[in-house]
Design an enzyme around this catalytic site. Sequence first.
Site, mmCIF file in Angstrom:
data_model
loop_
_atom_site.group_PDB
_atom_site.id
_atom_site.type_symbol
_atom_site.label_atom_id
_atom_site.label_comp_id
_atom_site.label_asym_id
_atom_site.label_seq_id
_atom_site.Cartn_x
_atom_site.Cartn_y
_atom_site.Cartn_z
ATOM 1 N N PRO A 29 0.662 -0.873 0.111
ATOM 2 C CA PRO A 29 0.008 -0.303 0.074
ATOM 3 C C PRO A 29 0.736 1.357 -0.278
ATOM 4 C CG PRO A 29 -1.137 -0.967 1.796
ATOM 5 C CD PRO A 29 0.568 -1.885 0.901
ATOM 6 N N LYS A 30 -0.148 1.905 -0.335
ATOM 7 C CA LYS A 30 1.113 3.436 -0.532
ATOM 8 C C LYS A 30 0.884 4.396 0.916
ATOM 9 C CE LYS A 30 1.950 7.739 -2.779
ATOM 10 N NZ LYS A 30 2.212 8.593 -2.464
ATOM 11 N N TRP A 31 1.277 4.557 2.004
ATOM 12 C CA TRP A 31 0.155 5.148 2.868
ATOM 13 C C TRP A 31 0.683 6.642 2.291
ATOM 14 C CZ3 TRP A 31 -2.017 2.747 6.780
ATOM 15 C CH2 TRP A 31 -1.226 0.653 6.705
#
Length: 357
Positions: A29-31
């Site tokens: 995931p891209k936080w």
Amino acid sequence: MQLPVMPPVSPMLAKPIKQIPQGEHSFEPKWDGFRSIIFRDGDEVEVGSRNEKPMTRYFPEVVEAVLANFPDRAVIDGEIVVDDASGQRLDFDALQQRIHPAASRVKLLSEQTPARFVAFDLLALGDEDLTERPFAERRAKLEEALANAKPPIHLTPTTTDRDVADRWFRQFEGAGLDGVIAKPLDCLYEPDKRVMFKIKHERTADCVVAGYRVHKSGEDRIGSLLLGLYNDSGELASVGVIGAFPLERRKELFVEMQDLVTTFDDHPWNWAKQEEGARTPRKNEYSRWNNGKDLSFVPLRPERVVEVRYDHMEGVRFRHTAQWVRWREDRTPESCTYDQLEEPVRFDLGEVLGLKT
């Protein structure tokens, strides 16, 4: 502090691409938070940032968690994030509030809106510099290093399955995440280089142009256009800006906008009637985050509609600066409502972090 990788270090970056790539990649995931490389050497901890300036003093609870959960000597790359009040989504606005000059305020916010650290890469462990090792090896060592870590220290989920990554891309936005990162399994850690790939959401919306700010290079050119959408109450809400234009286009837009210039008395964002909590600044108000930056704007009659590209929403506003697409002469301002925006599927942050099953 004596580590094989010493601060400051610029984080490795990602190149934007349109599609989740094929091939040997690790997906995660891209936080949506503050990028941070954290250095621990015994009792010493430094919390780094994207611009290499330490953020240690702003996140005392993260420092405490690092001392309780990190290996005794380690350098770990990750993201500092904050939950919203429900605990189900990320809250970037609350995270921004954590950067405050007053120590008493920092302490209070660390208790009221505590941060998490989500780890996703390992630069050094003990006396070993791992930056010249492939990511697959660094990830395996990171999993071992944080095998017993407890919240608020987390290990980001990863997968090598492209179909799973595609599902994450569609689902995790509902928890406030920003897309998907793809890392070649054989990539080395290269500071400040775009070695990874990022796939972000991209959508379009028709917005009302309700004002502009002049560019820092001159009073005869546009710096940014202020955008609005009508809410359920029929009020024009401020949703963000368009700010990236070539120099000549800035001058052209300035000329185009002059016929629409009005006064605040005739404007929906009349500061004399501003409600508490409105997010567009008053005239001559200065940004708390950019010392001395004047955020006042020139009000325009809200008559023109522009189509913009955006990635995702943060509350009722665009999370990042929107991108120009085209004028929409065929749309009326009143038709520019929140109803046109695509709603992400709701998803619980706890499920992303593995806190719920």
